[in-house]
Write an enzyme that holds these catalytic residues in place. Structure first.
Site, PDB file in Angstrom:
ATOM      1  N   ARG A  16       0.793  -1.228   0.000  1.00  0.00           N
ATOM      2  CA  ARG A  16       0.000   0.000   0.000  1.00  0.00           C
ATOM      3  C   ARG A  16       0.828   1.282   0.000  1.00  0.00           C
ATOM      4  NH1 ARG A  16      -4.187   0.246   4.439  1.00  0.00           N
ATOM      5  NH2 ARG A  16      -3.186  -1.507   5.471  1.00  0.00           N
ATOM      6  N   ASN A 395      32.990  45.829   5.486  1.00  0.00           N
ATOM      7  CA  ASN A 395      31.716  46.010   4.798  1.00  0.00           C
ATOM      8  C   ASN A 395      31.881  45.480   3.380  1.00  0.00           C
ATOM      9  OD1 ASN A 395      29.382  47.035   3.489  1.00  0.00           O
ATOM     10  ND2 ASN A 395      29.154  48.465   5.206  1.00  0.00           N
ATOM     11  N   ALA A 398      27.259  44.985  -2.172  1.00  0.00           N
ATOM     12  CA  ALA A 398      26.269  44.206  -2.926  1.00  0.00           C
ATOM     13  C   ALA A 398      26.868  43.677  -4.211  1.00  0.00           C
ATOM     14  CB  ALA A 398      25.067  45.091  -3.247  1.00  0.00           C
ATOM     15  N   ASN A 404      36.793  31.828  -5.800  1.00  0.00           N
ATOM     16  CA  ASN A 404      37.644  30.973  -4.965  1.00  0.00           C
ATOM     17  C   ASN A 404      38.098  29.713  -5.681  1.00  0.00           C
ATOM     18  OD1 ASN A 404      34.868  30.283  -4.913  1.00  0.00           O
ATOM     19  ND2 ASN A 404      35.207  28.946  -3.162  1.00  0.00           N
ATOM     20  N   GLY A 441      34.046  50.088  -6.437  1.00  0.00           N
ATOM     21  CA  GLY A 441      32.966  49.292  -7.030  1.00  0.00           C
ATOM     22  C   GLY A 441      33.338  48.817  -8.425  1.00  0.00           C
TER      23      GLY A 441
END
Ligand code: UD1
Ligand code: CA
Length: 474
Positions: A16, A395, A398, A404, A441
């Site tokens: 079942r 820090n 984004a 790596n 950036g």
């Protein structure tokens, strides 16, 4: 010396379930059903366990022998039952593997939630050479073997549903499938079993009438908790037992003071990858919102809060940390650590070897693997930190990533304290960003940078004054 020997019946097909996988390997709380039963046998301090396999025998045996935990504590043997001619026939196959001097406890591989204390009470009831049956009264006894008692109230025999008269079917006390029986009686009784019944099977339950005929006292140890003897035959029953088991785990945590937003929406499971048993250890004033799944060993420190729909495995979350909704933390074997007062998520992913210090922030769509983030470091948006050592107060902007992996080997990135990495940077490891430095950036950094410097590596911006855009010819 303990003289309990356990026989676990696990040869049945489990039609079942409608699954390729043998029924006893279906999982409850992340652990195969059979492992739950073996775990209970270990808690009972059984001296040996004999598992009777049949359908899917090689798979069942390999799965159990592959996991080290299930074998711990006693001598484990497998015997095969081919073909499956009934529960009595199954125990017959186990006989040659059983010592002759002990108490045999018969269990089913598909009844996962029996407690060791219940079995110990059953073994105690079998003391002095008695046959002891674990029984329960069910409002709907359909399908079960019924406990037939005489006018004096003593157990006379068990009658299976298919062989029972209308009057017998009205009996609500049923046999759980679990018995404790002195081995010295079992041999003789099993030899006398016949399959002259509605199902043409050798019923183990026929030993009860034999005991009565031989003047061996039969004890019925009746329990109230039907969950402990509930079997799994279908996906529906498996899910029902899972929920009942999870509710009990949730209630136990709430009794310790853990605040679960909804005990019906909580799951704590064994960890499938590492085989670590489910264990959630919480400090005072821990709050866990709905829909969270914990796997393996997880520690949550005092006052920490876990948001809705988090999946957390093999991790230590320190006091005061906040894990926001939809965060995925999977420490596997290496583990994950989240420091005091850290803020993680929503939608963060912490992989094995992520170690976050105090007050670290890891925000939405940030992935951290095999990396240390020292106290106060922040990676708030859309970033990847793999094989990195990140200093205090860094820090990390984004869209920035550590590159790596060179296609063959992994390399480390070191980001020294107080560095600011701008948005959308690629740090090509191995590389070190010197303390207090800034990475502009959009930079791709392939060489280590000196402390305190602004490092930029991108095309210099030029503006062409009054530049005329090309126009389409008419
Ligand atoms: C059995 C009992 C019934 C009891 C019920 C509790 C017998 C005859 N009946 O019935 O009184 O109320 O359990 O759940 O014992 N198995 C084998 N080899 C076999 C047959 C079964 O290993 O040849 C194993 C199954 O895999 C299962 C267990 O024995 O783990 C019980 O078998 P099942 O067919 O479910 O027995 P029931 O008919 O439910
Ligand atoms: Ca059954």
């Amino acid at each position: 010396m303990n003289t309990i020997d356990v026989v676990i019946l696990a040869a049945g097909k489990g039609t079942r379930m409608k699954s390729q996988r043998p029924k006893v390997l279906q999982t409850l709380a992340g652990r195969p059903l059979l492992c739950h039963v073996l775990g209970t046998a270990a808690q009972l301090r059984a001296r040996s366990a004999v598992v009777v396999t049949g359908h899917g025998a090689p798979e069942v045996e390999a799965s159990i022998l592959g996991g080290t935990r299930a074998r711990a504590g006693f001598d484990l043997k497998f015997v095969r039952q081919e073909p499956q001619l009934g529960t009595g026939h199954a125990v017959q196959q186990a006989l040659p593997a059983l010592p002759g001097d002990g108490t045999v406890v018969v269990l089913s591989g598909d009844v996962p939630l029996t407690q060791a204390a219940t079995l110990q009470a059953l073994v105690d009831a079998a003391a002095g050479g008695r046959l002891a049956l674990l029984t329960v009264t069910l409002p709907d006894p359909a399908g079960y073997g019924r406990i037939v008692r005489g006018d004096d109230g003593a157990v006379r025999r068990i009658v299976e549903q298919k062989d029972a008269s209308a009057a017998e079917r009205a009996i609500t006390e049923v046999y759980s499938g679990i018995m404790a029986v002195p081995a010295r009686h079992l041999r003789g009784w099993l030899a006398r079993l016949s399959n002259d019944n509605a199902q043409g099977e050798y019923y183990l339950t026929d030993v009860v009438a034999m005991a009565v005929a031989d003047g061996v006292p039969v004890a019925a140890h009746r329990i109230q908790d039907a969950l402990q003897v509930a079997g799994v035959n279908s996906p529906l029953q498996l899910a029902a037992l899972e929920r009942a088991h999870q509710l009990r785990q949730a209630e136990a945590l709430m009794e310790q003071g853990v605040r679960l937003a909804d005990p019906a929406r909580f799951d704590l499971r064994d960890d499938a990858r590492t085989g670590l048993p489910a264990q959630l250890v919480c400090g005072q004033d821990v709050e866990i919102d709905v829909g969270c799944i914990f796997t393996g060993r997880v520690e949550v420190g005092e006052g920490a809060r876990i948001g809705a729909y988090c999946h957390i495995g093999n991790a230590r979350i320190a006091a005061g940390a906040v894990i926001q909704p939809f965060t995925h933390i999977d420490g596997e074997a290496a583990g994950v650590q989240v420091g005091e007062g850290a803020l993680v998520g929503p939608f963060a992913r912490l992989r094995p070897g992520a170690q976050l210090g105090r007050e670290v922030h890891v925000g939405n769509f940030v992935e951290v693997k095999n990396s240390t983030l020292a106290d106060g470091a922040k990676a708030n948006h859309l970033a990847y930190l793999g094989d990195a050592t990140v200093g205090e107060r860094v820090n990390y902007g984004a869209g920035s990533i550590t590159a790596n992996y060179d296609g063959a080997r992994k390399h480390r990135t070191v980001i020294e304290p107080d560095v600011h990495v701008g948005s959308n940077c690629v740090l090509v490891a191995p590389v070190t960003i010197g303390a207090g430095g800034t990475v502009g950036g959009g930079s791709t950094i392939t060489k280590s940078t000196p402390p305190g410097a602004l490092s930029v590596s991108r095309g210099r911006q030029v503006s062409i004054a009054n530049w005329a855009r090309p126009v389409k010819e008419k």
